[in-house]
Write a protein that holds these residues in place. Structure first.
Motif, PDB file in Angstrom:
ATOM      1  N   ALA A   1     -20.509 -26.710 -77.184  1.00  0.00           N
ATOM      2  CA  ALA A   1     -19.084 -27.817 -76.361  1.00  0.00           C
ATOM      3  C   ALA A   1     -18.463 -27.765 -75.220  1.00  0.00           C
ATOM      4  N   THR A   2     -18.211 -28.463 -74.877  1.00  0.00           N
ATOM      5  CA  THR A   2     -17.627 -28.691 -72.908  1.00  0.00           C
ATOM      6  C   THR A   2     -16.344 -28.968 -72.838  1.00  0.00           C
ATOM      7  N   MET A   3     -15.195 -28.887 -73.912  1.00  0.00           N
ATOM      8  CA  MET A   3     -14.208 -28.233 -73.807  1.00  0.00           C
ATOM      9  C   MET A   3     -13.419 -27.802 -73.837  1.00  0.00           C
ATOM     10  N   PHE A   4     -12.430 -27.026 -72.997  1.00  0.00           N
ATOM     11  CA  PHE A   4     -11.345 -26.573 -74.218  1.00  0.00           C
ATOM     12  C   PHE A   4      -9.764 -26.444 -73.891  1.00  0.00           C
TER      13      PHE A   4
ATOM     14  N   LEU B   1     -11.060 -27.368 -68.354  1.00  0.00           N
ATOM     15  CA  LEU B   1     -10.589 -26.705 -69.385  1.00  0.00           C
ATOM     16  C   LEU B   1      -9.416 -27.156 -68.744  1.00  0.00           C
ATOM     17  N   VAL B   2      -8.453 -27.645 -70.056  1.00  0.00           N
ATOM     18  CA  VAL B   2      -7.048 -27.955 -70.020  1.00  0.00           C
ATOM     19  C   VAL B   2      -5.469 -26.455 -70.686  1.00  0.00           C
ATOM     20  N   SER B   3      -5.119 -26.967 -69.944  1.00  0.00           N
ATOM     21  CA  SER B   3      -3.346 -26.130 -70.397  1.00  0.00           C
ATOM     22  C   SER B   3      -2.266 -26.970 -70.439  1.00  0.00           C
ATOM     23  N   GLY B   4      -1.530 -26.723 -71.403  1.00  0.00           N
ATOM     24  CA  GLY B   4      -0.666 -27.767 -71.044  1.00  0.00           C
ATOM     25  C   GLY B   4       0.961 -27.041 -72.450  1.00  0.00           C
ATOM     26  N   SER B   5       1.542 -27.261 -72.503  1.00  0.00           N
ATOM     27  CA  SER B   5       2.582 -27.237 -73.629  1.00  0.00           C
ATOM     28  C   SER B   5       3.364 -26.201 -72.777  1.00  0.00           C
ATOM     29  N   ALA B   6       3.413 -26.022 -71.616  1.00  0.00           N
ATOM     30  CA  ALA B   6       4.165 -24.742 -70.278  1.00  0.00           C
ATOM     31  C   ALA B   6       3.485 -24.635 -69.278  1.00  0.00           C
ATOM     32  N   ALA B   7       3.301 -24.271 -68.226  1.00  0.00           N
ATOM     33  CA  ALA B   7       3.464 -24.076 -66.631  1.00  0.00           C
ATOM     34  C   ALA B   7       2.557 -22.547 -67.127  1.00  0.00           C
ATOM     35  N   LEU B   8       1.372 -23.009 -66.453  1.00  0.00           N
ATOM     36  CA  LEU B   8       0.155 -22.031 -66.371  1.00  0.00           C
ATOM     37  C   LEU B   8       0.601 -21.508 -65.254  1.00  0.00           C
ATOM     38  N   PRO B   9       0.710 -19.984 -64.764  1.00  0.00           N
ATOM     39  CA  PRO B   9       1.145 -19.233 -63.947  1.00  0.00           C
ATOM     40  C   PRO B   9       0.049 -19.173 -63.219  1.00  0.00           C
ATOM     41  N   VAL B  10       0.594 -19.458 -61.271  1.00  0.00           N
ATOM     42  CA  VAL B  10      -0.285 -19.066 -60.519  1.00  0.00           C
ATOM     43  C   VAL B  10      -1.685 -17.894 -61.165  1.00  0.00           C
ATOM     44  N   ARG B  11      -0.869 -17.121 -60.638  1.00  0.00           N
ATOM     45  CA  ARG B  11      -1.984 -15.481 -61.128  1.00  0.00           C
ATOM     46  C   ARG B  11      -3.069 -15.856 -62.033  1.00  0.00           C
ATOM     47  N   ASP B  12      -3.053 -16.918 -63.284  1.00  0.00           N
ATOM     48  CA  ASP B  12      -3.855 -16.550 -64.301  1.00  0.00           C
ATOM     49  C   ASP B  12      -4.753 -17.963 -63.710  1.00  0.00           C
TER      50      ASP B  12
ATOM     51  N   THR C   1       7.159 -38.603 -75.092  1.00  0.00           N
ATOM     52  CA  THR C   1       6.356 -39.655 -73.873  1.00  0.00           C
ATOM     53  C   THR C   1       5.152 -39.050 -74.013  1.00  0.00           C
ATOM     54  N   LEU C   2       4.579 -38.278 -74.873  1.00  0.00           N
ATOM     55  CA  LEU C   2       3.139 -38.149 -75.003  1.00  0.00           C
ATOM     56  C   LEU C   2       2.523 -37.821 -74.149  1.00  0.00           C
ATOM     57  N   MET C   3       1.925 -38.280 -73.414  1.00  0.00           N
ATOM     58  CA  MET C   3       1.341 -37.705 -71.905  1.00  0.00           C
ATOM     59  C   MET C   3       1.990 -38.227 -70.711  1.00  0.00           C
ATOM     60  N   ASN C   4       2.627 -37.812 -69.682  1.00  0.00           N
ATOM     61  CA  ASN C   4       2.743 -38.641 -68.876  1.00  0.00           C
ATOM     62  C   ASN C   4       2.196 -38.087 -66.880  1.00  0.00           C
ATOM     63  N   THR C   5       1.537 -37.291 -66.513  1.00  0.00           N
ATOM     64  CA  THR C   5       0.539 -36.659 -65.957  1.00  0.00           C
ATOM     65  C   THR C   5      -0.492 -35.736 -66.138  1.00  0.00           C
ATOM     66  N   SER C   6      -1.737 -35.810 -65.458  1.00  0.00           N
ATOM     67  CA  SER C   6      -2.170 -34.755 -65.536  1.00  0.00           C
ATOM     68  C   SER C   6      -2.731 -34.866 -63.931  1.00  0.00           C
ATOM     69  N   VAL C   7      -3.412 -33.669 -63.871  1.00  0.00           N
ATOM     70  CA  VAL C   7      -4.403 -33.668 -62.780  1.00  0.00           C
ATOM     71  C   VAL C   7      -5.484 -34.277 -62.993  1.00  0.00           C
ATOM     72  N   ARG C   8      -6.145 -35.053 -62.150  1.00  0.00           N
ATOM     73  CA  ARG C   8      -7.622 -35.769 -62.850  1.00  0.00           C
ATOM     74  C   ARG C   8      -8.861 -34.880 -62.974  1.00  0.00           C
ATOM     75  N   ALA C   9      -9.873 -34.749 -63.306  1.00  0.00           N
ATOM     76  CA  ALA C   9     -10.928 -34.423 -63.834  1.00  0.00           C
ATOM     77  C   ALA C   9     -12.487 -34.655 -62.594  1.00  0.00           C
ATOM     78  N   ASP C  10     -11.560 -35.167 -61.237  1.00  0.00           N
ATOM     79  CA  ASP C  10     -12.143 -35.869 -60.629  1.00  0.00           C
ATOM     80  C   ASP C  10     -11.290 -35.940 -59.621  1.00  0.00           C
ATOM     81  N   GLY C  11     -10.384 -35.233 -59.689  1.00  0.00           N
ATOM     82  CA  GLY C  11      -8.888 -34.785 -58.503  1.00  0.00           C
ATOM     83  C   GLY C  11      -8.845 -33.382 -57.894  1.00  0.00           C
TER      84      GLY C  11
END
Length: 487
Positions: free
Chosen positions: A228-231, A261-272, A293-303
């Motif tokens: 597997a390559t993504m979670f 590794l992608v997190s969503g649906s709520a903010a991931l605490p900076v500590r984690d 709206t489905l997805m609006n923004t994301s950090v890019r894999a190459d960003g």
């Protein structure tokens, strides 16, 4: 018109879906879903009893192939909520696993088993796409997903095929998502994150997904260590991973080997974020979206995977912040908060049977998200909370609860934290911190936490009251239910 699922149309023999010991290739999925689509065809709408199983995935794909709007039904819905969803959406058929026991509200509908015990039907040996129904119009409804009702019964957001395709194709660009990617996740399948991103996303790319059924750290590590390559996960899952990864070399190695590794649906605490990055060298990226709206923004894999942000608007999405008067905020100063409004091909078309709510949700073509954010000088978006519950007006300042929560979570004596506002005769609203201590027998004092926040942010952002809890109330997606705190 190009097919929504190219690998199904091409009858690829590559793996598509795996749930436990049940698996289908794209060709086998085309056969199973194509056969079911023929039985669904002509239905006004079809409900899918959305358990985390192969049956749910086949049922949804079949409905999409048939061009029949699908209503994913949360199996954990209460009797009243379920009755509302069924009455409002009026499906004529329901798809479920062969062994599923349906509640009365659904049992009255014509039932179709997603996968029977017999061998899968074979597609005819003609050219690509043969045996599958013709592709429906991009504007035709694909799904009706019910939003959680906070001030009334849930509303059904009608998502057209165009919106689903636009979001998944924009994520192909942002995440460099290909047919070689293998996704592992354990999210529920009755909402956008688990179903559209987690199941339809890999299928549209021609890749595969391995669903764990239930979240299990050992399962995540096993799958990431075996191809597997993504979670995809929610903050609750990543929090548990962050707590375990330091003392688990196998888990650390598995995460380090993941492409994304992608997190969503709520903010991931900076500590984690920091704990996972320190243990694995791999940073979690966040994205921002919602049912309508489905997805609006994301950090890019190459960003730059900047902790605490949800990145930049996706391809095709326009995003702006507006002040309380509805005027656009032009400053990208990392300080000025405004409500997020978006427009683009990713938007829903309407709330089912609710023209009043649909009209109220838009202003001149822009959808009012109700989420508050600030933008950094380079355009990165930082969510600071919901307009209704997370924007606190205290002493003449407008304060986002999210930034205070992140600082509180940096305190070693805090395990979980939520911040809300309460009426105050002097300040307008005072800041309340709800704390789950890391060590219940010796929690940090209210003064210690106030000083900690004041030192990191500003004095006017310190909590005036601290309330200690054993746990924070959360919904199925791990989001903190702040209204329940006050109730």
């Amino acid at each position: 018109m190009s097919p929504f699922f190219p690998a199904l149309a091409a009858r690829s023999d590559r793996p598509a879906l795996r749930f436990g010991d049940r698996a289908l290739t794209h060709a086998e999925l085309a056969a199973a879903a194509g056969s079911l689509a023929a039985r669904i065809a002509g239905a006004r709408r079809v409900a899918v009893w959305a358990t985390p199983t192969l049956d749910t995935a086949v049922g949804v794909v079949a409905a999409l192939l048939a061009g029949v709007p699908v209503v994913p039904v949360n199996p954990r819905s209460g009797e009243r909520e379920l009755a509302h969803v069924v009455a409002d959406s009026a499906p004529t058929r329901v798809v479920a696993g062969q062994d599923a026991v349906l509640p009365p509200a659904l049992a009255a509908l014509e039932r179709l088993d997603a996968l029977g015990p017999s061998p899968l039907p074979a597609l005819p040996p003609a050219g690509p796409g043969a045996g599958l129904p013709p592709e429906p119009s991009p504007e035709s409804p694909a799904l009706i997903v019910y939003t959680s009702g906070t001030t009334g019964p849930p509303k059904g957001a009608v998502l057209p095929r165009r919106a689903v395709a636009a979001t998944l194709d924009a994520l192909e660009d942002a995440w460099q998502w290909t047919a070689d990617d293998v996704l592992v996740h354990a999210l529920p399948l009755f909402h956008v994150h688990g179903l559209i991103l987690g199941i339809l996303g890999p299928l549209r790319r021609g890749g595969s997904v391995r669903h764990l059924g239930l979240f299990d750290i050992e399962g995540v590590a096993r799958e990431l260590s075996s191809g597997a390559t993504m979670f995809f996960g929610v903050p609750t899952m990543y929090h548990r991973i962050a707590e375990a990864v330091t003392d688990d070399p196998g888990l650390a190695g598995a995460l380090a080997g993941a492409r994304l590794l992608v997190s969503g649906s709520a903010a991931l605490p900076v500590r984690d974020h920091r704990r996972i990055a320190a243990a694995t060298g791999r940073r979690v990226i966040e994205r921002y979206g919602m049912t309508e709206t489905l997805m609006n923004t994301s950090v890019r894999a190459d960003g730059e995977p900047r902790a605490g942000t949800v990145g930049l608007p996706l391809r095709g999405v326009e995003l702006r912040l507006v002040d309380e008067s509805g005027d656009p905020i032009e400053a990208y100063d990392g300080e000025t908060a405004g409500e997020i409004q978006v427009r683009g091909p990713n938007l829903f078309t309407e709330y089912l049977n609710r023209p009043d709510a649909t009209e109220a949700a838009f202003t001149e073509g822009w959808f009012r998200t109700g989420d508050m954010a600030i933008r950094d000088p380079d355009g990165y978006v930082r969510i600071v909370g919901r307009k209704a519950t997370d924007l606190i007006k205290s002493g003449g300042y407008k304060i986002g609860a999210g930034e205070i929560e992140n600082v509180l979570l940096d305190h070693p004596g805090v395990r979980e934290a939520a911040v809300t506002g309460e009426p105050d005769p002097d300040l307008g609203e005072r800041i309340i911190a709800w704390i789950v201590p890391a060590h219940p027998g010796s929690p940090p004092s209210a003064q210690e936490l106030a000083d900690h926040v004041a030192a990191q942010l500003a004095a006017h952002k310190r909590p005036r009251t601290v309330r200690y809890l054993d746990a924070l109330p959360r919904n199925d997606m791990g989001k903190i239910m702040k209204r329940a705190l006050h109730a």
